[in-house]
Write an enzyme that holds these catalytic residues in place. Structure first.
Site, PDB file in Angstrom:
ATOM      1  N   GLY A  12       0.838  -1.195   0.000  1.00  6.93           N
ATOM      2  CA  GLY A  12       0.000   0.000   0.000  1.00  6.93           C
ATOM      3  C   GLY A  12       0.870   1.241   0.000  1.00  6.93           C
ATOM      4  N   SER A  14       2.661   4.797   1.085  1.00  2.00           N
ATOM      5  CA  SER A  14       3.335   5.285   2.282  1.00  2.00           C
ATOM      6  C   SER A  14       2.299   5.964   3.176  1.00  2.00           C
ATOM      7  CB  SER A  14       4.429   6.289   1.879  1.00  2.00           C
ATOM      8  OG  SER A  14       5.070   6.803   3.017  1.00  2.00           O
ATOM      9  N   GLY A  15       2.279   5.593   4.439  1.00  2.00           N
ATOM     10  CA  GLY A  15       1.324   6.184   5.373  1.00  2.00           C
ATOM     11  C   GLY A  15      -0.013   5.479   5.446  1.00  2.00           C
ATOM     12  N   LYS A  18       0.754   0.092   6.873  1.00  5.30           N
ATOM     13  CA  LYS A  18       1.350  -1.246   6.716  1.00  5.30           C
ATOM     14  C   LYS A  18       2.165  -1.662   7.925  1.00  5.30           C
ATOM     15  CE  LYS A  18       3.544   0.014   3.038  1.00  5.30           C
ATOM     16  NZ  LYS A  18       3.079   1.404   3.060  1.00  5.30           N
ATOM     17  N   SER A  86       5.974  -1.900  -2.275  1.00  5.82           N
ATOM     18  CA  SER A  86       5.961  -2.825  -3.424  1.00  5.82           C
ATOM     19  C   SER A  86       4.936  -2.391  -4.474  1.00  5.82           C
ATOM     20  CB  SER A  86       5.738  -4.268  -2.973  1.00  5.82           C
ATOM     21  OG  SER A  86       4.760  -4.404  -1.990  1.00  5.82           O
TER      22      SER A  86
END
Length: 191
Positions: A12, A14-15, A18, A86
């Site tokens: 997912g 950034s932020g 995860k 990813s």
């Protein structure tokens, strides 16, 4: 007690949440005597993928390296939890095909929510052109087409998302938990 290995791959923006979800899932599984290793994208870049940039080729190399390590761990009965952006679907699909018990978990939040959570100010720097190849701003993020789990972190708490992951693993017969998670019936996947 020996358990089968798994790869829980959290992808997912950034932020999106995860690492937060990965840490909580790891803690829950360890409390139930599962051997767990957390491979966080930022930590892996520092120790395993030093020198790689953020071009598509370098990102693919990084994700394949993480996948290789996760697969080694999984084959040896360890739950490998990966928290990494990813961004490219093709490499994630490649890992799914070459791994056993690979569970793709899409940690989803709208980009505006991710930006509001950004304590390091990376989104602002990317929007100002000071960070190149920033996923979601100047580089694409390819959403999973058919992830096993979707955690919508803008709509549900961390605890609810963790329970969602644990419930899925239990109902698939991949882990054995206590009855408290079995009662959770979140149907979050249909958003």
């Amino acid at each position: 007690m020996h358990h089968q290995g798994l790869i829980l791959w959290l992808t997912g923006l950034s932020g999106a949440g995860k690492t937060t979800i990965a840490l909580s899932v790891a803690q829950e599984l360890r409390s139930r005597n599962y051997q767990v290793e957390l491979l966080d994208g930022d930590v892996v870049r520092t120790h395993l993928s030093q020198g790689l940039g953020f071009s598509r080729q370098d990102r693919d190399i990084n994700v394949r390296r993480i996948g290789f390590v996760a697969n080694l761990l999984s084959r040896n009965g360890i739950v490998a939890i990966v928290a990494a952006i990813s961004p490219y679907r093709q490499v994630r699909e490649e890992l799914k095909k070459t791994s056993t018990n690979f569970i793709e978990i899409y940690v989803h939040a709208p980009i505006a929510v991710c930006e509001s959570r950004d304590v390091k100010g990376l989104y602002a720097l990317a929007r100002a052109g000071q960070i190149q190849h920033f996923t979601g701003i100047s580089d694409p993020y390819e959403e999973p087409i058919n992830p096993e789990i979707i955690c919508q972190t803008d709509r549900f708490t961390v605890e609810q998302c963790v329970n969602q992951v644990l419930h899925y693993l239990e109902t698939q017969g991949l882990i054995i938990l206590s009855g408290q998670v079995a009662s959770l019936q979140l149907k979050i996947k249909n958003y």
